[in-house]
Scaffold this active site. Structure first.
Site, PDB file in Angstrom:
ATOM      1  N   ARG B   8       0.942  -1.505  -0.104  1.00 27.17           N
ATOM      2  CA  ARG B   8      -0.027  -0.717  -0.093  1.00 27.17           C
ATOM      3  C   ARG B   8       0.538   1.142  -0.009  1.00 27.17           C
ATOM      4  O   ARG B   8       0.579   2.326  -0.836  1.00 27.17           O
ATOM      5  CB  ARG B   8      -1.167   0.387   1.452  1.00 27.17           C
ATOM      6  CG  ARG B   8      -2.501  -1.392   1.121  1.00 27.17           C
ATOM      7  CD  ARG B   8      -2.566  -1.549   0.403  1.00 27.17           C
ATOM      8  NE  ARG B   8      -4.071  -1.950   0.306  1.00 27.17           N
ATOM      9  CZ  ARG B   8      -3.471  -3.625   0.148  1.00 27.17           C
ATOM     10  NH1 ARG B   8      -2.183  -4.301  -0.820  1.00 27.17           N
ATOM     11  NH2 ARG B   8      -4.800  -4.554   0.438  1.00 27.17           N
ATOM     12  N   PHE B 128      16.658  20.846  25.994  1.00 27.25           N
ATOM     13  CA  PHE B 128      17.638  21.993  24.893  1.00 27.25           C
ATOM     14  C   PHE B 128      18.710  22.062  24.603  1.00 27.25           C
ATOM     15  O   PHE B 128      19.277  21.885  23.513  1.00 27.25           O
ATOM     16  CB  PHE B 128      16.958  23.376  24.764  1.00 27.25           C
ATOM     17  CG  PHE B 128      15.204  24.252  24.558  1.00 27.25           C
ATOM     18  CD1 PHE B 128      15.061  24.055  22.947  1.00 27.25           C
ATOM     19  CD2 PHE B 128      14.561  24.527  25.426  1.00 27.25           C
ATOM     20  CE1 PHE B 128      13.549  24.345  22.287  1.00 27.25           C
ATOM     21  CE2 PHE B 128      12.696  24.641  25.108  1.00 27.25           C
ATOM     22  CZ  PHE B 128      12.724  24.320  23.630  1.00 27.25           C
ATOM     23  N   CYS B 182       6.448  17.950  30.141  1.00 29.56           N
ATOM     24  CA  CYS B 182       5.203  17.382  30.246  1.00 29.56           C
ATOM     25  C   CYS B 182       4.849  17.123  31.631  1.00 29.56           C
ATOM     26  O   CYS B 182       3.814  16.354  32.021  1.00 29.56           O
ATOM     27  CB  CYS B 182       5.650  16.144  29.673  1.00 29.56           C
ATOM     28  SG  CYS B 182       6.099  16.601  27.897  1.00 29.56           S
TER      29      CYS B 182
END
Lengths: 67, 340
Positions: B8, B128, B182
């Site tokens: 696919r 970072f 988070c």
């Protein structure tokens, strides 16, 4: 004054006259961010001198570190 | 079986049989195997990427299961290192993909050995400091890399192409440290998947040679607030950039790196950041207050909080003490989870 920020229409106080003040009003001044004002990308040193007026369109993207 | 399983994807015209062959010959390095890294690793293994190198210093914990799709309750019980758990799961999904699992901290020395072998590097880290190391190393070795990050319902991504686009150093005016992670303000899984969708699509385009369809834009969204932003940032390439133009690679130097020291006899690790990082003390306090599991104390000079078995003290200049461990890796993990 009505402006559009990230697709949402915001009403901001009339004493907000430039991008730097708007960024403070949105509590984003401590972020590392990039502002596009009426389709022009602004460097940070232009935030203070770039006036905002009724109907302006802004996109504001800030960097985050999570993942 | 091999041909059939990718059928696919090969029907998709920009990939085709040629693109599929390129995917099978490619090597993608994923730095960080948390939420972003799990998801992109699974997509790329299913897509038939020949070799994946996964790098992560951490082990699986219960709070990971809500969004880190390769991990199971058994991995939590066994405290399996994330890359080991990921490799095991990915090999069940597609045994044709070779998985290199590296249980290491992605520092300069480690990435210097691994990045030169990559065709593309995916950023799936949670800080970072590591991103700026990736940025410099990928410029040095002329490797494309895909910045991706998310917190709460917000995500942002950008593809950095050496000698073409601005790099992360060009785009960021400073490195913020405001405790919005988070582990303080939370994260929902759809925000992760949205970032990964952009990152993996860019990787597929690069590997299959569809460079003309790369986005070229800084893409951000807030999936909860229904906002989508796309900025053409090419004009922000800084002709004085120490990383991508002057090639001085400032984040590969000793001075720029996170400094850690184990404090003798105190069961404590001290962490100092580079002078470039700006500590936003008041915001950090607000973000920490949102996680009710954290017991927070502040005075004008420092903030101190207890979480799990650790006590963390952050001074106004950013110097941080992690009490409750002598292990540097463990201390760094706590630091990035709660300080940012």
């Amino acid at each position: 004054m009505e402006i559009t920020v990230n697709g949402d229409v915001l009403t901001v106080k009339e004493d907000i006259t430039n991008i730097e003040e708007l960024v403070q009003e949105l509590h984003l001044e401590k972020k590392s961010l990039i502002v596009e004002h009426n389709q022009t990308i602004l460097k940070k040193d232009k935030h203070k001198e770039t006036a905002i007026s009724e109907g302006d369109k802004l996109e504001i993207v800030h960097f985050v570190g999570g993942g | 079986m091999v041909n059939n399983r990718y059928h696919r994807q090969m029907l998709f015209e920009p990939i085709g049989e040629t693109g599929q062959k390129r995917l099978q010959e490619s090597h993608v390095v994923i730095v960080g195997v948390g939420a972003l890294g799990s998801s992109s690793a699974e997509m790329l293994a299913r897509a038939g990427v020949g070799t994946l190198t996964l790098i992560d210093r951490d082990y699986v914990e219960e709070t990971n299961l809500q969004r880190q799709q390769l991990f199971s309750e058994e991995d939590v019980r066994r405290q399996t290192p994330k890359v080991i758990a990921a490799k095991k799961r990915l090999e069940v999904i597609n045994h044709f993909t070779t998985i290199h699992a590296e249980v290491i901290d992605a520092g300069v020395d480690e990435l210097e050995l691994i990045v030169p072998k990559a065709d593309v590097v995916i950023d799936a880290t949670d800080n970072f400091d590591t991103r700026l190391i990736i940025n410099d190393i990928c410029q040095k070795h002329q490797k494309p890399w895909i910045y991706g990050a998310c917190v709460a319902s917000y995500g942002v991504t950008f593809t950095v192409l050496p000698e073409e686009t601005p790099c992360l150093q060009c785009l960021m005016d400073h490195i913020p440290s405001d405790g919005a992670t988070c582990d303080t303000v939370g994260i929902i899984s759809p925000a992760v998947q949205m970032v990964v969708s952009h990152q993996v699509t860019e990787v597929l385009k690069i590997i299959t040679g569809n460079l003309d369809t790369l986005s070229g834009k800084l893409i951000a969204f807030d999936i909860w607030k229904n906002q989508q932003m796309e900025l053409k940032v090419a004009s922000l390439k800084d002709d004085k950039c120490p990383s991508c133009v002057k090639k001085q690679y400032p984040h590969l130097t000793y001075q720029s790196q996170l400094k850690t020291a184990v404090l003798c006899g105190r069961n404590t690790v001290q962490i100092r950041t580079s002078a470039e990082k700006i500590i936003h003390f008041d915001e950090m306090k607000q973000h920490l207050e949102r996680n009710k599991q954290i017991k927070l104390f502040t005075n004008p000079y420092l903030l101190s909080f207890e979480v799990d078995k650790y006590r963390v003290v952050v001074f106004r200049d950013g110097r941080t003490l992690i009490h409750g461990t002598k292990n540097v890796q463990e201390a760094k993990k706590v630091y990035y989870q709660y300080v940012g």
